[in-house]
Design an enzyme around this catalytic site. Structure first.
Site, short mmCIF file in Angstrom:
data_model
loop_
_atom_site.label_atom_id
_atom_site.label_comp_id
_atom_site.label_asym_id
_atom_site.label_seq_id
_atom_site.Cartn_x
_atom_site.Cartn_y
_atom_site.Cartn_z
N ASP A 38 22.72 47.21 56.69
CA ASP A 38 22.28 46.06 57.49
C ASP A 38 22.43 46.45 58.96
O ASP A 38 23.33 47.23 59.30
CB ASP A 38 23.17 44.86 57.15
CG ASP A 38 22.94 43.69 58.10
OD1 ASP A 38 21.79 43.27 58.22
OD2 ASP A 38 23.92 43.26 58.73
N CYS A 47 51.49 55.69 24.66
CA CYS A 47 50.36 56.62 24.60
C CYS A 47 49.05 55.86 24.53
O CYS A 47 49.03 54.62 24.48
CB CYS A 47 50.48 57.56 23.41
SG CYS A 47 50.37 56.70 21.82
#
Length: 842
Positions: free
Chosen positions: A515, A90
Site C-alpha cells: 500500500d 514424545c
C-alpha cells in the site's frame, strides 16, 4: 432421514450455537444446509435459542456442520482455551492427546505442542464443558492444568515453577541412577575388557554373588528412578496406545527380567543362554534420564524470549495521588491516571505525554537501538526505557491492553501454533510406536528362528535395541522447538508472527504488494517546495497562504500551515473565507486578497500560471502535487506538497529485489503520480486508481498465475486486502483493525521489517527441515542396524546401551539445532543513503 446417513449406526447428538438468524426462513435455510452434510441423520434449528440440535449417525463431524452453517450465511461463535498438559514425552503423546480432545462433543479443533507442553482448544461457545476436555485428557493418560489468561504472567510463573520442580526431580533421579549404574557398568564391562579382573572377581566374589549384587543395584534403578516410565508406559500399554515410555519399559524390563531369570532360575533357560544384562537395563534408564534432563533444560531456553518480554514489564509506577506523585504497584494503575517517569525509569504503561521531554529507548518494539525523542502529545509504550529527561503522561492503556501485553500474547500464540508441515509428522507418529513394537517382535522372532546360538540371547538383545533406539522424541520436538525459538527471535527484532501458517507461507512469497500511503510513504503530507515569483518576499507569501489554509481541514492545507509554524511565522487575521470544492480557497488576510488552489482555480480567476510550467512539470515527475497562490490578483508562488517516501523505503525495495522478489504498489493515486513514484523507487508493478474497497480485487489480480502474494498495509481500508492475501503484513504503527487482520506485524513501522520477516521465515523453515530430516533419517537408518541387518555382512550389532545413548543424542541434536535460530541476525538494517542494503547475517 438424510440420504447420507447410516440407519444402522448409533445416533450421537450435538448442539451448535448460531448467530445471525432473524426469521423462519433463516431456520429453514440452516436446517437444509446442515442436512446435506455427510453423516447427519437430522437437524433441528431453534430461532428462539439461536441454536441447532444435530443428530449424527456414526462419528460426528462438527467442523463440516460449522462450515455448512457458514455457507448458509450465518456464524457459529467459537472460543479458544489454552490448557497446560503434564506428562507428554514424545510425538505419539501429542497425537493421542489431540485425538482425545477432538473426540469431546463441541470441540472443533485441538492443537497440542510438545515444546510448550500445552494444548490450544477451539470449541463451540458455551457448548463444551471444560471438565469434559479435562476428563478426556486424563483418560488419555495425562494431567491437564488450566491457564488463566487474565493473569498471563502468573500462569507463566507457575509454569516455570512446575518446570523447575521437574528439573530438580530429573537431576535427583539421574544422580541416583548414575551412582547405582556405575558399579554395574564398570565391573561388567571391565570383566569383558580385562580378563584378569574377570578372573579375580570369580575367585574372590563369585559369579552368583556378583549377579545378586547387580540384581540389587539394577532393581533399585529400574523401580526407583525408572518408576516414572512405568507410571506412564504401563497404562498406555493397557489402553493399547503405547508411547515412548512404553518402549522404554518394554526394553529395559525385558533386559532386567531376563537377567533375573538367569540369576535365580538358570535351569529355565536353554543351555548356553544363561547371561545377565543388568548393565543394559540400568544404563538404558540412566541414559534416557540424561536425555530427558538435557531436553528439559533446552526446552526452558526455547521460551527465553517470552521470559525476556515478561521481564520488560515495570513492577511499579509513580502515579499522581492527591496532588503528589507516589509509588504504587503496576496493577493499581488505571486508565486516565497521570504518571511521572524519571531518568532511567521503565515506562510503566501506554500513554500520551502531557509535559516534559526526553529520549526513550524503544528497541523492545522496533528492534532499533536509537532512542526516540518524546515531547508533549507523543505516545509512549509501557516497557520502554526512559533515558535522559523526565516527563509526565496520561495512561491510555493498562494491564492486558498495553502493547507489551499484546506482543506477549501474539508471541505465545505463534509459539503454540502448528505449521502445515507438522501434518506429515502427525501422520507418521500416529502409527510409529505400534510399528516399532511390531518391528521389535519381528526382530526377536527372526533371531530366535534363524540366529546363531545362543539364539535367545541374540533375539533379546536386538529386540531391546530396536525398542530403545526408535523413540520418536526427536520427531515431536523437531517443529515446535524451531517455531518457539524463531518466533521469539522475530519478536526481538520487531517482527511479530500472529500464527504459524504465516511463518511457513512467507518463505514462498513471490510478490510483495505495498500500500502506498503510510506504508511506502510517511502517511502525512509535508510542504517540499516553495517557488516565489519575482517581486514577492518568501516569508510574507508563506505567512499569507498559511493564514488562509489554516481555515481548511484538508491534509494539504495542514502541511502548509505546519511549514509556516516551523519557520516561526505569525499568521494574520482572516476575513471573507470562501472554499470552492475541487478548486481552491480564498480569503482576505490583513487587507490583502489571497487565493490558493490548483491551476484550474487560478485560470478561473483569470490568472495565468504558465510562468511556473517547467517547475510544475518537474514537481509532477517527482510525484508532487503543485498548488498556486495569487495575492491581490497577481501570481505569487508555486507550492509543492507531497507525502514523502519513508527514508528506508528505497533500501527496503532494493533488499526485496536482491531476494529475487517482485514488488508491486497498490494506490488510489492517479496513474501518472503512481508511475512517477514507482520509477523513483524501482517498483516492478503498479495498480493505480484503486478505490478503498478495490484493494482485494487488486490482490486477486496480482495472484493471477498462481503467484504467492504478501500484502503490506497500515490503514483500516487495508484490512480486507490483508486478510485476502496469502500473507498479510501490517505496519505496527498503523490502525488496530489492520493489525488484527494481518498474519505478521512489523512493530517498527519500517518496510525493512518485511525483508527481515521473510529472511527469518526462510531460516526457521530451513531449520525445521534439518530437524525433521535428522529425526526421520536417524530412525530410518538405525532401526535396521539395531535389528541386526549388518550382522551377516560385518558382524555389527548395536547394543541396547548404545541405542539408549543414540536416542538421547537425537533429541539433544534437534533441540541444539533449533537453538541456533537465537543467533539469527536481521539481514536488513537502516543505513545511510547509498550504503549497501544488506548486512551479512551471522
Amino acid at each position: 432421514m438424510n440420504a447420507h446417513s447410516n440407519p444402522g449406526a448409533a445416533t450421537i447428538r450435538q448442539g451448535f450455537p448460531i448467530v445471525g438468524m432473524t426469521c423462519a426462513s433463516c431456520v429453514r435455510r440452516v436446517e437444509k444446509s446442515i442436512a446435506n452434510v455427510t453423516g447427519v441423520a437430522s437437524a433441528s434449528v431453534n430461532l428462539a435459542t439461536e441454536s441447532a440440535e444435530v443428530a449424527f449417525s456414526g462419528q460426528p463431524n462438527p467442523m463440516a456442520v460449522v462450515a455448512a452453517i457458514k455457507d448458509a450465511g450465518y456464524d457459529v461463535p467459537a472460543e479458544s482455551t489454552e490448557i497446560q498438559i503434564v506428562g507428554m514425552s514424545c510425538a505419539s503423546c501429542v497425537r493421542r492427546v489431540e485425538l482425545a480432545i477432538v473426540a469431546v462433543p463441541g470441540v472443533l479443533k485441538a492443537s497440542v505442542n510438545l515444546a510448550t507442553e500445552s494444548a490450544t482448544v477451539e470449541s463451540l461457545a458455551g457448548m463444551t464443558p471444560l471438565a469434559a476436555i479435562d476428563a478426556a485428557i486424563r483418560k488419555a493418560g495425562y494431567e491437564p492444568r488450566r491457564v488463566d489468561e487474565a493473569s498471563g504472567a502468573a500462569s507463566t510463573d507457575s509454569r516455570e515453577e512446575a518446570r523447575g520442580r521437574e528439573l530438580s526431580r530429573l537431576k535427583r533421579d539421574l544422580g541416583i541412577a548414575a551412582a547405582l549404574t556405575l558399579p554395574i557398568f564398570v565391573l561388567e564391562m571391565g570383566s569383558h575388557a580385562i580378563p584378569a579382573l574377570h578372573h579375580w572377581l570369580l575367585m574372590n566374589v563369585g559369579q552368583q554373588a556378583l549377579y545378586i549384587a547387580f540384581f540389587i543395584l539394577a532393581t533399585i534403578v529400574q523401580f526407583g528412578p525408572g518408576l516414572r516410565f512405568y507410571k506412564k508406559g504401563v497404562p498406555a500399554l493397557l489402553r493399547l496406545a503405547p508411547d515412548m515410555n512404553s518402549l522404554v519399559v518394554l526394553g529395559s524390563s525385558a533386559a532386567w527380567a531376563y537377567s533375573v531369570v538367569a540369576t535365580f532360575a538358570p535351569w529355565v533357560l536353554p543351555a548356553g543362554t544363561v547371561n545377565v544384562y543388568y548393565e543394559a537395563s540400568a544404563v538404558i534408564i540412566t541414559l534416557i534420564l540424561l536425555g530427558r534432563l538435557l531436553e528439559a533444560k533446552a526446552k526452558g531456553r526455547t521460551s527465553e524470549a517470552i521470559k525476556r518480554l515478561m521481564g520488560l514489564q515495570a513492577k511499579s509506577a509513580r502515579v499522581e495521588r492527591n496532588g503528589e506523585f507516589v509509588d504504587v504497584a503496576l496493577e493499581e494503575v488505571a486508565v486516565g491516571d497521570v504518571l511521572q517517569v524519571r531518568p532511567g525509569d521503565k515506562v510503566p504503561v501506554d500513554g500520551i505525554v502531557l509535559s516534559g521531554s526526553s529520549f526513550v529507548d524503544e528497541a523492545m518494539i522496533s528492534g532499533e537501538p536509537v532512542p526516540v525523542s518524546k515531547g508533549e502529545g507523543a505516545e509512549v509504550v509501557g516497557g520502554t526505557i526512559n533515558k535522559t529527561g523526565s516527563f509526565t503522561y496520561r495512561a491510555t492503556k493498562v494491564g492486558a491492553d498495553t502493547l507489551l501485553a499484546q506482543i506477549i500474547r501474539m508471541v505465545e500464540t505463534a509459539q503454540g501454533s502448528k505449521l502445515p508441515i507438522q501434518a506429515l509428522v502427525d501422520k507418521v507418529t500416529a502409527w510409529f510406536v505400534p510399528a516399532v513394537m511390531a518391528a521389535a517382535t519381528l526382530t526377536f522372532l527372526a533371531w530366535l528362528t534363524f540366529g546363531p546360538e545362543p539364539a535367545v540371547t541374540f533375539a533379546l538383545v536386538n529386540a531391546v535395541a530396536v525398542l530403545i533406539i526408535a523413540c520418536p522424541c526427536a520427531m515431536g520436538l523437531a517443529t515446535p522447538t524451531s517455531i518457539m525459538v524463531g518466533t521469539g527471535r522475530a519478536a526481538e527484532i520487531g517482527v511479530l508472527f500472529r500464527n504459524g501458517e504465516a511463518l511457513q507461507s512467507l518463505k514462498s512469497v513471490e510478490v510483495v504488494a505495498l500500500d502506498k500511503t503510510g506504508t511506502l510513504t510517511a502517511g502525512k503530507p509535508v510542504m517540499t517546495d516553495l517557488e516565489v515569483a519575482g517581486g514577492f518576499d518568501r516569508a510574507e507569501v508563506l505567512a499569507l497562504v498559511a493564514a488562509v489554509e489554516a481555515q481548511s481541514e484538508h491534509p494539504v492545507a495542514a502541511a502548509i500551515v505546519a511549514a509556516a509554524r516551523e519557520e516561526g511565522l505569525v499568521l494574520g487575521a482572516v476575513d471573507a473565507f470562501e472554499a470552492v470544492p475541487g478548486f481552491g480557497v480564498s480569503a482576505v488576510v490583513d487587507g490583502r486578497r489571497v487565493a490558493v488552489g490548483a491551476d484550474r482555480y487560478l485560470s478561473r480567476l483569470g490568472i495565468e500560471v504558465a510562468v511556473f510550467a517547467d517547475i510544475a512539470a518537474q514537481m509532477g515527475r517527482k510525484a508532487k502535487t503543485p498548488l498556486y497562490a495569487a495575492i491581490d490578483g497577481k501570481l505569487a508562488v508555486a507550492i509543492a506538497v507531497s507525502d514523502p517516501v519513508k527514508p528506508t523505503t528505497p533500501q527496503a525495495i532494493r533488499a526485496l529485489h536482491e531476494m529475487g522478489l517482485k514488488v508491486a504498489m497498490i494506490t488510489g493515486d492517479n496513474r501518472r503520480t503512481a508511475e512517477a513514484i514507482a520509477a523513483q523507487l524501482g517498483i516492478d508493478e503498479v495498480v493505480a486508481e484503486v478505490l478503498p474497497d478495490g484493494k482485494v480485487d487488486a490482490v486477486k489480480r496480482l495472484r493471477a498465475g498462481g503467484r504467492t502474494v504478501a500484502f503490506v498495509g497500515d490503514g483500516i481500508n487495508d484490512a480486507p486486502a490483508l486478510a485476502k492475501a496469502d500473507v498479510g503484513v501490517a505496519i505496527g504503527t498503523g490502525t488496530d483493525v489492520a493489525i488484527e487482520s494481518a498474519d505478521v506485524v512489523l512493530m517498527s513501522g519500517d518496510l525493512l521489517g518485511v525483508t527481515n520477516a521473510i529472511a527469518l521465515s526462510k531460516a526457521t523453515i530451513g531449520n525445521i527441515r534439518q530437524n525433521l530430516f535428522w529425526a526421520f533419517a536417524y530412525n530410518a537408518s538405525l532401526i535396521p542396524v539395531a535389528a541386526g541387518v549388518l550382522y551377516p555382512v560385518s558382524g555389527t550389532l548395536l547394543s541396547p546401551m548404545l541405542a539408549a545413548g543414540a536416542m538421547a543424542l537425537s533429541s539433544v541434536f534437534v533441540l541444539g539445532n533449533a537453538m541456533r535460530l537465537k543467533r539469527f541476525q536481521a539481514p536488513a538494517r537502516a543505513v545511510a543513503a547509498g550504503a549497501p542494503s544488506l548486512a551479512p547475517a551471522e
